[in-house]
Design a protein around this motif. Structure first.
Motif, PDB file in Angstrom:
ATOM      1  N   GLN A  66       6.184   8.339  -1.948  1.00 51.74           N
ATOM      2  CA  GLN A  66       4.807   8.439  -2.423  1.00 51.74           C
ATOM      3  C   GLN A  66       4.723   9.377  -3.624  1.00 51.74           C
ATOM      4  O   GLN A  66       4.013   9.088  -4.602  1.00 51.74           O
ATOM      5  CB  GLN A  66       3.890   8.938  -1.300  1.00 51.74           C
ATOM      6  N   PHE A  67       5.461  10.465  -3.552  1.00 52.59           N
ATOM      7  CA  PHE A  67       5.482  11.413  -4.678  1.00 52.59           C
ATOM      8  C   PHE A  67       6.003  10.735  -5.942  1.00 52.59           C
ATOM      9  O   PHE A  67       5.407  10.862  -7.018  1.00 52.59           O
ATOM     10  CB  PHE A  67       6.359  12.615  -4.316  1.00 52.59           C
ATOM     11  N   LEU A  68       7.097  10.011  -5.822  1.00 55.85           N
ATOM     12  CA  LEU A  68       7.679   9.338  -6.984  1.00 55.85           C
ATOM     13  C   LEU A  68       6.733   8.275  -7.542  1.00 55.85           C
ATOM     14  O   LEU A  68       6.605   8.120  -8.768  1.00 55.85           O
ATOM     15  CB  LEU A  68       9.019   8.706  -6.597  1.00 55.85           C
ATOM     16  N   ILE A  69       6.079   7.555  -6.661  1.00 56.15           N
ATOM     17  CA  ILE A  69       5.134   6.519  -7.094  1.00 56.15           C
ATOM     18  C   ILE A  69       3.965   7.155  -7.841  1.00 56.15           C
ATOM     19  O   ILE A  69       3.519   6.644  -8.879  1.00 56.15           O
ATOM     20  CB  ILE A  69       4.639   5.701  -5.889  1.00 56.15           C
ATOM     21  N   GLY A 103       0.829  -1.195   0.000  1.00 53.37           N
ATOM     22  CA  GLY A 103       0.000   0.000   0.000  1.00 53.37           C
ATOM     23  C   GLY A 103       0.860   1.239   0.000  1.00 53.37           C
ATOM     24  O   GLY A 103       1.931   1.282   0.631  1.00 53.37           O
ATOM     25  N   ILE A 104       0.422   2.278  -0.685  1.00 62.99           N
ATOM     26  CA  ILE A 104       1.243   3.483  -0.811  1.00 62.99           C
ATOM     27  C   ILE A 104       1.462   4.163   0.537  1.00 62.99           C
ATOM     28  O   ILE A 104       2.463   4.852   0.754  1.00 62.99           O
ATOM     29  CB  ILE A 104       0.620   4.456  -1.833  1.00 62.99           C
ATOM     30  N   ASP A 105       0.542   3.959   1.475  1.00 65.95           N
ATOM     31  CA  ASP A 105       0.688   4.568   2.801  1.00 65.95           C
ATOM     32  C   ASP A 105       1.872   3.996   3.572  1.00 65.95           C
ATOM     33  O   ASP A 105       2.280   4.569   4.585  1.00 65.95           O
ATOM     34  CB  ASP A 105      -0.588   4.367   3.615  1.00 65.95           C
ATOM     35  N   GLU A 106       2.415   2.888   3.108  1.00 64.62           N
ATOM     36  CA  GLU A 106       3.567   2.290   3.778  1.00 64.62           C
ATOM     37  C   GLU A 106       4.870   3.007   3.432  1.00 64.62           C
ATOM     38  O   GLU A 106       5.897   2.754   4.056  1.00 64.62           O
ATOM     39  CB  GLU A 106       3.691   0.815   3.393  1.00 64.62           C
ATOM     40  N   PHE A 107       4.828   3.914   2.457  1.00 64.71           N
ATOM     41  CA  PHE A 107       6.028   4.617   2.035  1.00 64.71           C
ATOM     42  C   PHE A 107       6.060   6.023   2.615  1.00 64.71           C
ATOM     43  O   PHE A 107       5.025   6.596   2.972  1.00 64.71           O
ATOM     44  CB  PHE A 107       6.079   4.701   0.503  1.00 64.71           C
ATOM     45  N   ASP A 108       7.264   6.589   2.710  1.00 66.83           N
ATOM     46  CA  ASP A 108       7.378   7.966   3.166  1.00 66.83           C
ATOM     47  C   ASP A 108       6.886   8.915   2.062  1.00 66.83           C
ATOM     48  O   ASP A 108       6.651   8.512   0.920  1.00 66.83           O
ATOM     49  CB  ASP A 108       8.817   8.297   3.575  1.00 66.83           C
ATOM     50  N   GLU A 140      -3.097  18.667  -1.117  1.00 66.38           N
ATOM     51  CA  GLU A 140      -3.381  17.993   0.147  1.00 66.38           C
ATOM     52  C   GLU A 140      -2.319  16.957   0.478  1.00 66.38           C
ATOM     53  O   GLU A 140      -1.935  16.804   1.641  1.00 66.38           O
ATOM     54  CB  GLU A 140      -4.744  17.316   0.054  1.00 66.38           C
ATOM     55  N   GLN A 141      -1.819  16.256  -0.547  1.00 62.62           N
ATOM     56  CA  GLN A 141      -0.882  15.166  -0.327  1.00 62.62           C
ATOM     57  C   GLN A 141       0.544  15.652  -0.108  1.00 62.62           C
ATOM     58  O   GLN A 141       1.253  15.159   0.769  1.00 62.62           O
ATOM     59  CB  GLN A 141      -0.924  14.209  -1.535  1.00 62.62           C
ATOM     60  N   PHE A 142       0.980  16.638  -0.938  1.00 61.85           N
ATOM     61  CA  PHE A 142       2.396  17.032  -0.915  1.00 61.85           C
ATOM     62  C   PHE A 142       2.618  18.523  -0.680  1.00 61.85           C
ATOM     63  O   PHE A 142       3.758  18.990  -0.679  1.00 61.85           O
ATOM     64  CB  PHE A 142       3.072  16.634  -2.236  1.00 61.85           C
ATOM     65  N   GLY A 143       1.560  19.289  -0.539  1.00 61.79           N
ATOM     66  CA  GLY A 143       1.707  20.710  -0.275  1.00 61.79           C
ATOM     67  C   GLY A 143       2.074  21.528  -1.489  1.00 61.79           C
ATOM     68  O   GLY A 143       2.647  22.616  -1.350  1.00 61.79           O
ATOM     69  N   ILE A 144       1.791  21.017  -2.678  1.00 57.22           N
ATOM     70  CA  ILE A 144       2.102  21.740  -3.923  1.00 57.22           C
ATOM     71  C   ILE A 144       0.869  21.710  -4.826  1.00 57.22           C
ATOM     72  O   ILE A 144       0.002  20.849  -4.697  1.00 57.22           O
ATOM     73  CB  ILE A 144       3.293  21.108  -4.676  1.00 57.22           C
TER      74      ILE A 144
END
Length: 256
Positions: free
Chosen positions: A128-131, A119-124, A145-149
């Motif tokens: 997550q951004f790269l995925i 699951g993507i939530d398992e990554f920092d 919301e996810q990355f502040g950009i």
């Protein structure tokens, strides 16, 4: 007067074990196979770590029955040196009892991300951004919301020219230039066996000079790529607005 050397019980037992004879064909085949494997490991020990080999006083005989280990103490020395100086061999070193079976092969286990099965939530956040760049599973409107950009546009991955992205990255300043290689780590396309392996494609290598040389060089490459990944992540963490620079570089690699 000739003095008879004192032979300890342990030394005497080791000597007797040298002359133990297998009593069946199966035992004989097993004995010869283990002996062959031991000769190979000890030969590699002497070749790759000559100083340690010369100084070693470890026995080439099996451990006592109280310690169930399929390798002799001298072989264990070699395996530890491989782990410490060449590449990981996936062993727990708390106790030799973990090696109840011989390491007949070198196993290359996965050492990095496997976002296809987790699951993507398992990554920092950085990964997550790269995925999301590679998979783009949610719309651009959610990136704030996810990355502040808030990117104006993110090039769909099916429109991306990866060769063009690689060229653009080479021309970019460091550490922005590491983007292509870091994406390759996530995508398992680095051509480095330690980074591209997955649980469905675990690879095995014989104990040989060719294998040790190849896996050692590949491990050096893995460490080099991980260092670039770490530097790019640290650069992003200093100012998350820099995510937009990665996206801009990505967008420039549109197929002609």
């Amino acid at each position: 007067m000739v003095l008879t050397p004192i032979v300890t019980y342990t030394k005497a037992l080791e000597s007797l074990n040298l002359f133990s004879i297998p009593l069946s064909l199966e035992e004989g085949m097993d004995y010869l196979q283990k002996l062959s494997q031991q000769v190979i490991l000890l030969s590699l020990y002497r070749e790759y770590f000559p100083a340690e080999w010369t100084q070693s006083t470890a026995s080439t005989q099996q451990y006592s029955d109280a310690i169930q280990c399929s390798h002799s103490p001298k072989e264990m020395e070699f395996l530890r040196l491989v782990e410490e100086r060449l590449f990981p061999i996936g062993l727990e070193w708390e106790s030799v009892e973990a090696l109840e079976e011989r390491l007949s092969y070198i196993t290359v286990y996965p050492h990095d991300l496997d976002w296809y099965q987790r699951g993507i939530d398992e990554f920092d956040e950085f990964h997550q951004f790269l995925i999301h760049l590679l998979s783009q599973e949610f719309p651009v409107s959610l990136w704030q919301e996810q990355f502040g950009i808030t990117p104006n546009f993110v090039l769909p991955v099916e429109q991306l020219d990866f060769e063009k992205l690689e060229t653009l990255c080479r021309q970019a300043p460091e550490p922005l230039s590491y983007l292509y290689e870091v994406l390759s780590i996530v995508d398992h396309s680095t051509n480095c066996i330690w980074l591209d392996s997955c649980w469905e494609c675990v690879e095995y290598f014989s104990w040989s000079r060719e294998s040790l040389d190849f896996l050692t060089e590949q491990w050096k490459l893995a460490l080099h790529l991980w260092d670039k990944e770490s530097r790019l992540r640290s650069w992003i963490e200093e100012d998350k607005i820099r995510y937009l620079q990665l996206i801009d570089l990505w967008n420039q690699a549109k197929k002609s």
